[in-house]
Design a protein around this motif. Structure first.
Motif, short mmCIF file in Angstrom:
data_model
loop_
_atom_site.label_atom_id
_atom_site.label_comp_id
_atom_site.label_asym_id
_atom_site.label_seq_id
_atom_site.Cartn_x
_atom_site.Cartn_y
_atom_site.Cartn_z
N HIS A 148 1.53 19.07 -33.89
CA HIS A 148 0.52 19.82 -33.14
C HIS A 148 -0.81 19.07 -33.09
O HIS A 148 -1.49 19.07 -32.05
CB HIS A 148 0.30 21.20 -33.78
CG HIS A 148 -0.66 22.06 -33.03
ND1 HIS A 148 -0.27 22.86 -31.97
CD2 HIS A 148 -2.00 22.23 -33.16
CE1 HIS A 148 -1.33 23.49 -31.49
NE2 HIS A 148 -2.39 23.13 -32.20
N TYR A 149 -1.18 18.42 -34.19
CA TYR A 149 -2.49 17.76 -34.26
C TYR A 149 -2.40 16.24 -34.06
O TYR A 149 -3.36 15.53 -34.36
CB TYR A 149 -3.12 18.03 -35.63
CG TYR A 149 -3.56 19.47 -35.85
CD1 TYR A 149 -4.39 20.12 -34.94
CD2 TYR A 149 -3.15 20.16 -36.98
CE1 TYR A 149 -4.80 21.42 -35.14
CE2 TYR A 149 -3.57 21.48 -37.19
CZ TYR A 149 -4.39 22.10 -36.27
OH TYR A 149 -4.81 23.39 -36.48
N LYS A 150 -1.30 15.74 -33.54
CA LYS A 150 -1.08 14.28 -33.53
C LYS A 150 -2.11 13.51 -32.73
O LYS A 150 -2.34 12.32 -33.00
CB LYS A 150 0.33 13.99 -32.98
CG LYS A 150 0.53 14.38 -31.53
CD LYS A 150 1.95 14.09 -31.08
CE LYS A 150 2.18 14.50 -29.63
NZ LYS A 150 3.56 14.22 -29.20
N ASN A 151 -2.75 14.13 -31.75
CA ASN A 151 -3.75 13.41 -30.96
C ASN A 151 -5.08 13.26 -31.69
O ASN A 151 -5.95 12.49 -31.25
CB ASN A 151 -3.99 14.13 -29.63
CG ASN A 151 -2.79 14.06 -28.71
OD1 ASN A 151 -2.03 13.09 -28.73
ND2 ASN A 151 -2.59 15.10 -27.92
N TYR A 152 -5.25 13.99 -32.78
CA TYR A 152 -6.54 13.99 -33.48
C TYR A 152 -6.43 13.59 -34.94
O TYR A 152 -7.43 13.18 -35.53
CB TYR A 152 -7.18 15.38 -33.37
CG TYR A 152 -7.42 15.79 -31.95
CD1 TYR A 152 -8.53 15.32 -31.25
CD2 TYR A 152 -6.52 16.61 -31.27
CE1 TYR A 152 -8.74 15.67 -29.93
CE2 TYR A 152 -6.73 16.97 -29.95
CZ TYR A 152 -7.84 16.50 -29.28
OH TYR A 152 -8.04 16.84 -27.97
N ILE A 153 -5.26 13.72 -35.54
CA ILE A 153 -5.09 13.37 -36.96
C ILE A 153 -4.00 12.31 -37.07
O ILE A 153 -2.84 12.58 -36.77
CB ILE A 153 -4.72 14.61 -37.80
CG1 ILE A 153 -5.79 15.70 -37.66
CG2 ILE A 153 -4.57 14.21 -39.27
CD1 ILE A 153 -5.45 16.98 -38.38
#
Length: 310
Positions: A225-230
């Motif tokens: 879910h957060y792969k673009n930011y974390i």
């Protein structure tokens, strides 16, 4: 309230100024009905309480009801934390104070080492620390991103996402390394273990660990879910006082497998400082390291003690 009021300000968020800034800003307001000629006396004091500069500003003519702002080149050419005390000329006591930091401008190009801190996902806190040159937001105050019971997945059918907050670091030129927290999980994710075998510093006997199949699914979904930011995740914080080595090594291995299902470029590692005897128990971690699976986890701290030999 006096008819004439004055203040000296930096014009910068957090009163953090860089070496290329030459001026501060003088504000003067005249609430009276007559024009006034005003100058301001100031003292600049360093952190050791030495007066490094004192003088009067130029004199300015202020009309009734008028507010002016003027640049004043009074900054001493020194780095450090300083206090500016000021008062309108002719008055006995100082009427205001501005504390500022003068430092080199943080480099925009890539460098070998960056600073990080335990910051909240608050835009003002992030902006302030970004101006100080910090590049990484760490684990303790970002639990809304990785703690199942406190935020993300408190029940089997509940998922809470913090998409607005997770975008803030990139907005201000920073990156983030949050944690997956295997001790902060709801009851349905727990697997009981023989607590008489595992006593740890922080919480006494460790009575549970995550169900590893549920844990893999959890870290898979969250990291995706957060792969673009974390792009980096820790597995717990201060693991050496929270988990026995054998148990945490199983959890780290499961975390790696779960995250890498769909996100091979995301980096995973333990945030730990195990001692030499404990390292002998970390066989699953050593095996992963030999495979290169943990070699890219830059925050892994297994070698932090210079006296360790293994």
């Amino acid at each position: 309230r006096a008819e004439v009021e004055a203040a000296i300000r930096t014009g910068q968020f957090g009163n953090i100024i860089y070496e290329d800034q030459k001026n501060l800003f003088l504000w003067i307001h005249n609430s009276g009905k007559k024009r006034k000629r005003v100058r301001v006396f100031y003292e600049i004091i360093d952190i050791r309480e030495n007066i490094v500069k004192k003088d009067f500003t130029p004199q300015f003519l202020i009309g009734p009801g008028e507010t002016i702002t003027r640049k004043i080149g009074i900054i001493p050419g020194k780095r450090g934390i300083f206090s500016i005390l000021y008062r309108v000329s002719g008055r006995r006591f100082f009427e205001g104070e501005t504390v500022y930091l003068r430092m080199p401008k943080p480099p925009e190009k890539s460098v070998r080492h960056y600073l990080g801190g335990n910051l909240s996902l608050n835009p003002f806190e992030i902006l302030l620390n970004s101006r100080l040159g910090l590049k990484w937001i760490l684990t303790c105050k970002t639990r809304i991103l990785g703690s199942a019971v406190e935020a993300v997945h408190p029940a089997p059918d509940i998922w809470n996402w913090y998409d607005k907050e997770v975008k803030l670091p990139q907005k201000y030129g920073m990156e983030i390394i949050p944690c997956f927290w295997p001790a902060r999980i709801p009851e349905f994710m727990k697997r009981k273990i023989d607590y008489t075998k595992y006593r740890v510093i922080r919480s006494g006997y460790r009575k549970f660990m995550p169900d590893l199949n549920l844990w893999k699914d959890y870290v898979d979904k969250v990291s995706s879910h957060y792969k673009n930011y974390i792009k980096h995740w820790c597995v717990d914080d201060e693991t050496e006082i929270n988990w026995p080595p054998r148990i945490i090594s199983e959890i780290i291995s499961a975390t790696y497998e779960g995250v890498k299902r769909k996100n091979p470029d995301i980096k995973i590692g333990p945030k730990t400082n195990f001692s030499s005897p404990e390292l002998r128990e970390l066989k699953p971690i050593k095996k992963l390291a030999k495979l290169g699976q943990l070699a890219d986890a830059l925050y892994t701290n297994l070698n932090s003690n210079p006296n360790q030999r293994f």
